[in-house]
Design a protein around this motif. Structure first.
Motif, PDB file in Angstrom:
ATOM      1  N   ASN A   1      45.284 -16.400 -45.284  1.00  0.00           N
ATOM      2  CA  ASN A   1      46.214 -15.460 -44.619  1.00  0.00           C
ATOM      3  C   ASN A   1      45.514 -14.172 -44.206  1.00  0.00           C
ATOM      4  O   ASN A   1      46.151 -13.153 -43.995  1.00  0.00           O
ATOM      5  CB  ASN A   1      47.405 -15.155 -45.512  1.00  0.00           C
ATOM      6  N   MET A   2      44.166 -14.209 -44.108  1.00  0.00           N
ATOM      7  CA  MET A   2      43.405 -13.008 -43.711  1.00  0.00           C
ATOM      8  C   MET A   2      43.407 -12.847 -42.192  1.00  0.00           C
ATOM      9  O   MET A   2      43.303 -13.839 -41.454  1.00  0.00           O
ATOM     10  CB  MET A   2      41.972 -13.092 -44.225  1.00  0.00           C
ATOM     11  N   ALA A   3      43.494 -11.612 -41.776  1.00  0.00           N
ATOM     12  CA  ALA A   3      43.456 -11.293 -40.341  1.00  0.00           C
ATOM     13  C   ALA A   3      42.539 -10.093 -40.115  1.00  0.00           C
ATOM     14  O   ALA A   3      42.345  -9.261 -41.009  1.00  0.00           O
ATOM     15  CB  ALA A   3      44.859 -10.999 -39.829  1.00  0.00           C
ATOM     16  N   ILE A   4      41.964 -10.064 -38.942  1.00  0.00           N
ATOM     17  CA  ILE A   4      41.248  -8.875 -38.482  1.00  0.00           C
ATOM     18  C   ILE A   4      41.933  -8.397 -37.215  1.00  0.00           C
ATOM     19  O   ILE A   4      42.655  -9.168 -36.551  1.00  0.00           O
ATOM     20  CB  ILE A   4      39.743  -9.162 -38.210  1.00  0.00           C
ATOM     21  N   ALA A   5      41.737  -7.123 -36.868  1.00  0.00           N
ATOM     22  CA  ALA A   5      42.390  -6.567 -35.678  1.00  0.00           C
ATOM     23  C   ALA A   5      41.366  -5.811 -34.845  1.00  0.00           C
ATOM     24  O   ALA A   5      40.511  -5.095 -35.387  1.00  0.00           O
ATOM     25  CB  ALA A   5      43.534  -5.642 -36.079  1.00  0.00           C
ATOM     26  N   TYR A   6      41.452  -6.008 -33.538  1.00  0.00           N
ATOM     27  CA  TYR A   6      40.566  -5.286 -32.614  1.00  0.00           C
ATOM     28  C   TYR A   6      41.427  -4.439 -31.688  1.00  0.00           C
ATOM     29  O   TYR A   6      42.395  -4.921 -31.084  1.00  0.00           O
ATOM     30  CB  TYR A   6      39.721  -6.254 -31.780  1.00  0.00           C
ATOM     31  N   TYR A   7      41.060  -3.135 -31.593  1.00  0.00           N
ATOM     32  CA  TYR A   7      41.782  -2.195 -30.731  1.00  0.00           C
ATOM     33  C   TYR A   7      40.802  -1.580 -29.727  1.00  0.00           C
ATOM     34  O   TYR A   7      39.643  -1.330 -30.051  1.00  0.00           O
ATOM     35  CB  TYR A   7      42.412  -1.056 -31.536  1.00  0.00           C
ATOM     36  N   ARG A   8      41.285  -1.301 -28.525  1.00  0.00           N
ATOM     37  CA  ARG A   8      40.420  -0.643 -27.529  1.00  0.00           C
ATOM     38  C   ARG A   8      41.284   0.093 -26.522  1.00  0.00           C
ATOM     39  O   ARG A   8      42.370  -0.364 -26.169  1.00  0.00           O
ATOM     40  CB  ARG A   8      39.563  -1.675 -26.786  1.00  0.00           C
ATOM     41  N   PHE A   9      40.777   1.246 -26.086  1.00  0.00           N
ATOM     42  CA  PHE A   9      41.335   1.863 -24.882  1.00  0.00           C
ATOM     43  C   PHE A   9      40.183   2.398 -24.060  1.00  0.00           C
ATOM     44  O   PHE A   9      39.143   2.770 -24.585  1.00  0.00           O
ATOM     45  CB  PHE A   9      42.366   2.946 -25.207  1.00  0.00           C
ATOM     46  N   SER A  10      40.384   2.388 -22.751  1.00  0.00           N
ATOM     47  CA  SER A  10      39.326   2.863 -21.854  1.00  0.00           C
ATOM     48  C   SER A  10      39.471   4.354 -21.648  1.00  0.00           C
ATOM     49  O   SER A  10      40.286   5.009 -22.287  1.00  0.00           O
ATOM     50  CB  SER A  10      39.403   2.130 -20.509  1.00  0.00           C
ATOM     51  N   SER A  11      38.713   4.896 -20.728  1.00  0.00           N
ATOM     52  CA  SER A  11      38.769   6.342 -20.475  1.00  0.00           C
ATOM     53  C   SER A  11      39.990   6.733 -19.655  1.00  0.00           C
ATOM     54  O   SER A  11      40.260   7.910 -19.479  1.00  0.00           O
ATOM     55  CB  SER A  11      37.493   6.799 -19.745  1.00  0.00           C
ATOM     56  N   HIS A  12      40.704   5.760 -19.116  1.00  0.00           N
ATOM     57  CA  HIS A  12      41.904   6.080 -18.341  1.00  0.00           C
ATOM     58  C   HIS A  12      43.066   6.387 -19.286  1.00  0.00           C
ATOM     59  O   HIS A  12      43.083   5.977 -20.440  1.00  0.00           O
ATOM     60  CB  HIS A  12      42.279   4.905 -17.434  1.00  0.00           C
ATOM     61  N   ALA A  13      44.056   7.120 -18.791  1.00  0.00           N
ATOM     62  CA  ALA A  13      45.218   7.453 -19.615  1.00  0.00           C
ATOM     63  C   ALA A  13      46.008   6.176 -19.894  1.00  0.00           C
ATOM     64  O   ALA A  13      46.485   5.522 -18.977  1.00  0.00           O
ATOM     65  CB  ALA A  13      46.100   8.467 -18.890  1.00  0.00           C
ATOM     66  N   GLN A  14      46.105   5.782 -21.157  1.00  0.00           N
ATOM     67  CA  GLN A  14      46.798   4.550 -21.538  1.00  0.00           C
ATOM     68  C   GLN A  14      47.644   4.847 -22.770  1.00  0.00           C
ATOM     69  O   GLN A  14      47.227   4.611 -23.893  1.00  0.00           O
ATOM     70  CB  GLN A  14      45.787   3.437 -21.836  1.00  0.00           C
ATOM     71  N   ASN A  15      48.830   5.351 -22.568  1.00  0.00           N
ATOM     72  CA  ASN A  15      49.647   5.788 -23.694  1.00  0.00           C
ATOM     73  C   ASN A  15      49.999   4.638 -24.639  1.00  0.00           C
ATOM     74  O   ASN A  15      49.752   4.698 -25.833  1.00  0.00           O
ATOM     75  CB  ASN A  15      50.925   6.456 -23.175  1.00  0.00           C
ATOM     76  N   GLU A  16      50.561   3.559 -24.093  1.00  0.00           N
ATOM     77  CA  GLU A  16      51.024   2.488 -24.971  1.00  0.00           C
ATOM     78  C   GLU A  16      49.873   1.667 -25.534  1.00  0.00           C
ATOM     79  O   GLU A  16      50.039   0.919 -26.491  1.00  0.00           O
ATOM     80  CB  GLU A  16      51.997   1.579 -24.223  1.00  0.00           C
ATOM     81  N   GLN A  17      48.688   1.802 -24.938  1.00  0.00           N
ATOM     82  CA  GLN A  17      47.553   1.059 -25.460  1.00  0.00           C
ATOM     83  C   GLN A  17      46.677   1.912 -26.365  1.00  0.00           C
ATOM     84  O   GLN A  17      45.573   1.523 -26.687  1.00  0.00           O
ATOM     85  CB  GLN A  17      46.686   0.512 -24.314  1.00  0.00           C
ATOM     86  N   SER A  18      47.141   3.089 -26.739  1.00  0.00           N
ATOM     87  CA  SER A  18      46.323   3.950 -27.585  1.00  0.00           C
ATOM     88  C   SER A  18      46.043   3.256 -28.911  1.00  0.00           C
ATOM     89  O   SER A  18      46.784   2.367 -29.339  1.00  0.00           O
ATOM     90  CB  SER A  18      47.023   5.290 -27.813  1.00  0.00           C
ATOM     91  N   ILE A  19      44.972   3.700 -29.573  1.00  0.00           N
ATOM     92  CA  ILE A  19      44.555   3.066 -30.823  1.00  0.00           C
ATOM     93  C   ILE A  19      45.675   3.079 -31.859  1.00  0.00           C
ATOM     94  O   ILE A  19      45.963   2.066 -32.493  1.00  0.00           O
ATOM     95  CB  ILE A  19      43.300   3.768 -31.380  1.00  0.00           C
ATOM     96  N   ASP A  20      46.332   4.211 -32.048  1.00  0.00           N
ATOM     97  CA  ASP A  20      47.373   4.317 -33.068  1.00  0.00           C
ATOM     98  C   ASP A  20      48.530   3.368 -32.791  1.00  0.00           C
ATOM     99  O   ASP A  20      49.067   2.724 -33.706  1.00  0.00           O
ATOM    100  CB  ASP A  20      47.891   5.752 -33.156  1.00  0.00           C
ATOM    101  N   GLN A  21      48.919   3.274 -31.543  1.00  0.00           N
ATOM    102  CA  GLN A  21      50.030   2.388 -31.195  1.00  0.00           C
ATOM    103  C   GLN A  21      49.639   0.929 -31.350  1.00  0.00           C
ATOM    104  O   GLN A  21      50.434   0.103 -31.821  1.00  0.00           O
ATOM    105  CB  GLN A  21      50.499   2.681 -29.772  1.00  0.00           C
TER     106      GLN A  21
END
Length: 563
Positions: free
Chosen positions: A12-32
Motif C-alpha cells: 500500500n506504499m505510494a510516492i507522489a510527484y509534484y511540479r509547476f513551471s514558471s508560468h502562473a499556475q494556481n491550481e497546480q501549485s505544489i501545496d495544492q
C-alpha cells in the motif's frame, strides 16, 4: 512475441510527484497538488512514503532534479502507486514520457492521476487514451511556446516591456488605442538610477578604473536589477549596452529611438574606445595575484613602435645577479618580426614625465589648461541630477532606518533586523560621503575659484601620484612612437581628440622643419592665449603637436594644424 503484462507491487506504499513551471499556475501549485495527492491516498488506502517536488521547472526539461531522483529510487522503494495531479506534471515531451513510464512500470509501480481517469496499462483502450493524453501534454507546451513567442515579438516590434529589467529604467503603463482601456508597459527613465548610469559612463570615459566605479556603487548601497552587488562583468554589460542610446533590443529586434535615451553618442563611443585601449593594457599586479610592489606599465596603450607601428607592452627580465629589470617591448619583436630593441621602463617613463613637466611649467599654457578644464568640469558637474538621485536614495535609507528603529523600540528584536540596520547605516554613511563629494564638485564647477584650483593643481602636479599622473597623461598624450635614437610624442589639446597617424606626421616633418627651422623648445609656440575658448576648441581646428626627444637630451617640437 506478446507484450509483457504489467504486474503491480503488492503493498500500500505510494510516492507522489509534484511540479509547476514558471508560468502562473494556481491550481497546480505544489501545496495544492500535495493536498489533492494526500486526499487521493487516504481514499484509496495508500500511504505516501516519499514526495518529489520540482518547483518552477518546465515539463520539457528531463533533467529536473527531483524527477531524476524519483526515477533512480523507484526500483529500490518499490511503491505500488505513483500519484500525479495530471499526466503533464510528469512531463510534456511524449518521448520522455514513454521512457519514464516504462521505468516506473517496470519497477511494478502503477501511475494514477488525481484529475484524470485511471488507465490500466494492460487495457488496449487505456493505451490509446494514454497516448492521446501524452500528445496533448506536448501540444499544450508547444502551442504555449508559440503563442508566447508571438506575443513577445509583437511587444518587441512595438517597443513594449517584455520582462527584461535594465538598470537605469523603470516601466510605466501606456494606454492602447481602441483596446477598451487596456494598457501595455513601456520603458521609462528611473529618476534615481538613470543619473547613476550617466555618471558611470562619464567616470569610465575619463579613465576611472572599473573596480573603483564598482566599489563606489556598492558602497552607496546601489544594487543591480536582480538585487545583487555590482561586479566587473555586470558593469561591462552596462557600459556596452546600446539601449542607453535609445535603442530597443529584444532577441533579433532592434528599434532605434524605441526607449528614452540616457547616454549621448559621443560619450558612448568614448567608452567603447576606452575598452579597446584597456584591452591592450596589462592587468594590475593585484589582478594577476602578484605582489602589489610590481610596477605598473602606465604607458601601455599609447606606446607604439616607430619601426613597425605595433603596440609596445611591459615585460620583465631577471639578470644573472637576480635583479629584476622592466622593459617596454614591441609586440612584433616578441614574434621576431621587428628589430626594435626593448627599452628600459624607467627611462622612457621619465622622459614622458619630463616632457609633461616642461609643458606645464609655462604659465600661459597652464592658464589655458585651467580655463578649459574648469569649463569641462562645469559641463560635467553643473547638472545636479546625479546629486538629487543620491539625496533621494539617502532619504529612503533614513526612512528604512527609522522604521527598523521603531520596530526595535516596540520589542521586535531579531538578528535579521539588526543585520538590516547595520547594512542601512553603512549605506547611509556612503551616500552622505558621495553627496558631500558631489556638492563640492558642483560648488567648484559653478565658481570662478575652480579656475584657480585647477591652475594650482596642475602647477604643482605630483607625478608620483598614480591618479594625478594618469589624468595629465590621458589628457595630453595621444601616442608615443619609439625609435632607436628618438621618441616622437604626439600631444593634442582640443575638445575633439583628432588622431594623427605616424605616417601623416613624418610626411609633414620636413615641412615643419622648413617652417619653424630648427626650433628648439619654444614655450610660446603652443597656444594663442587670446584665442576664443568659449567653445573649448581652437578656432582653426585641433592643434596637434609632437615632441621629438633625442637620446642626446635635445628636444624639437612640431606644431600641426589637424583640421
Amino acid at each position: 512475441m506478446s507484450k509483457k503484462q504489467f504486474v503491480q507491487n503488492d503493498n500500500n506504499m505510494a510516492i507522489a510527484y509534484y511540479r509547476f513551471s514558471s508560468h502562473a499556475q494556481n491550481e497546480q501549485s505544489i501545496d495544492q497538488q500535495r493536498e489533492l495527492a494526500e486526499k487521493y491516498a487516504e481514499e484509496h488506502g495508500l500511504t505516501i512514503v516519499k514526495e518529489y517536488p520540482d518547483e518552477a521547472l518546465s515539463g520539457r526539461d528531463d533533467t529536473r532534479p527531483q524527477y531524476q531522483l524519483m526515477l533512480s529510487e523507484i526500483k529500490t522503494i518499490k511503491p505500488a502507486v505513483l500519484i500525479l495531479w495530471k499526466t503533464d506534471r510528469l512531463g510534456r515531451d511524449r518521448y520522455d514520457l514513454l521512457i519514464a513510464k516504462k521505468i516506473i512500470r517496470d519497477a511494478g509501480c502503477s501511475i494514477e492521476c488525481v484529475a484524470e481517469p485511471f488507465l490500466d496499462p494492460n487495457d488496449p483502450t487505456s493505451i490509446f487514451i494514454e497516448g492521446m493524453l501524452d500528445a496533448q501534454a506536448e501540444y499544450y507546451s508547444a502551442n504555449l511556446t508559440q503563442n508566447v513567442m508571438r506575443g513577445l515579438n509583437f511587444n518587441a516590434k512595438n517597443c513594449y516591456y517584455n520582462g527584461v529589467k535594465v538598470f537605469g529604467y523603470t516601466t510605466e503603463d501606456l494606454p492602447i488605442t481602441g483596446k477598451g482601456g487596456r494598457h501595455k508597459k513601456v520603458y521609462a527613465l528611473d529618476p534615481v538610477t538613470s543619473p547613476v548610469v550617466r555618471r558611470v559612463f562619464e567616470d569610465f570615459a575619463k579613465g576611472k578604473p572599473l573596480q573603483e566605479i564598482i566599489d563606489d556603487l556598492n558602497n552607496q548601497g546601489l544594487r543591480t536589477t536582480k538585487g545583487g552587488l555590482f561586479n566587473p562583468n555586470g558593469l561591462r554589460h552596462i557600459l556596452m549596452n546600446r539601449m542607453y542610446l535609445g535603442e530597443y533590443h529584444y532577441g533579433g529586434v532592434v528599434v532605434p529611438d524605441g526607449v528614452p535615451r540616457i547616454i549621448p553618442d559621443d560619450l558612448f563611443e568614448e567608452v567603447q574606445k576606452r575598452f579597446v585601449l584597456n584591452k591592450h593594457k596589462p592587468k594590475a599586479p593585484e589582478a594577476r595575484n602578484l605582489e602589489a610592489t610590481e610596477p605598473r606599465f602606465w604607458l601601455t596603450g599609447k606606446l607604439f613602435c616607430g619601426e613597425c607601428k605595433e603596440s609596445m607592452q611591459g615585460i620583465s627580465g631577471t639578470s644573472k645577479s637576480g635583479r629584476i629589470h622592466y622593459y617596454y617591448v614591441c609586440k612584433n619583436h616578441r614574434k621576431h618580426k621587428c628589430k626594435l630593441k626593448p627599452v628600459r621602463k624607467e627611462f622612457i617613463e621619465w622622459t614622458v614625465i619630463e616632457i609633461l613637466r616642461e609643458f606645464l611649467s609655462d604659465q600661459g599654457n597652464l592658464a589655458s589648461l585651467a580655463v578649459d578644464v574648469s569649463e569641462y568640469a562645469k559641463r560635467m558637474h553643473s547638472d545636479d541630477t546625479y546629486l538629487k538621485s543620491l539625496q533621494a536614495e539617502l532619504a529612503q535609507a533614513k526612512k528604512e532606518i527609522k522604521n527598523i528603529v521603531d520596530a526595535i523600540k516596540q520589542g521586535l528584536v531579531s538578528k535579521a533586523l539588526q543585520e538590516s540596520l547595520t547594512e542601512l547605516e553603512t549605506k547611509q554613511d556612503a551616500l552622505s560621503d558621495a553627496i558631500d563629494t558631489e556638492k563640492a564638485k558642483l560648488a567648484l564647477a559653478n565658481n570662478d575659484y575652480g579656475i584657480k584650483h585647477y591652475f594650482e593643481m596642475y602647477a604643482k602636479a605630483d607625478f608620483e601620484d598614480d591618479e594625478t599622473r594618469r589624468l595629465i597623461f590621458e589628457y595630453f598624450i595621444d601616442k608615443i612612437y619609439v625609435f632607436e635614437d628618438k621618441l616622437i610624442v604626439d600631444m593634442f589639446y582640443s575638445e575633439n581628440h583628432v588622431e594623427v597617424s605616424l605616417d601623416a606626421f613624418l610626411a609633414s616633418e620636413e615641412y615643419a622643419k622648413e617652417s619653424i627651422k630648427d626650433l628648439k623648445f619654444n614655450k610660446g609656440a603652443v597656444f594663442d592665449q587670446n584665442a576664443d575658448r568659449s567653445t573649448n576648441s581652437n578656432p582653426i581646428g585641433a592643434i596637434c603637436f609632437s615632441w621629438i626627444f633625442y637620446l642626446d637630451n635635445s628636444y624639437e617640437m612640431f606644431v600641426l594644424n589637424c583640421l
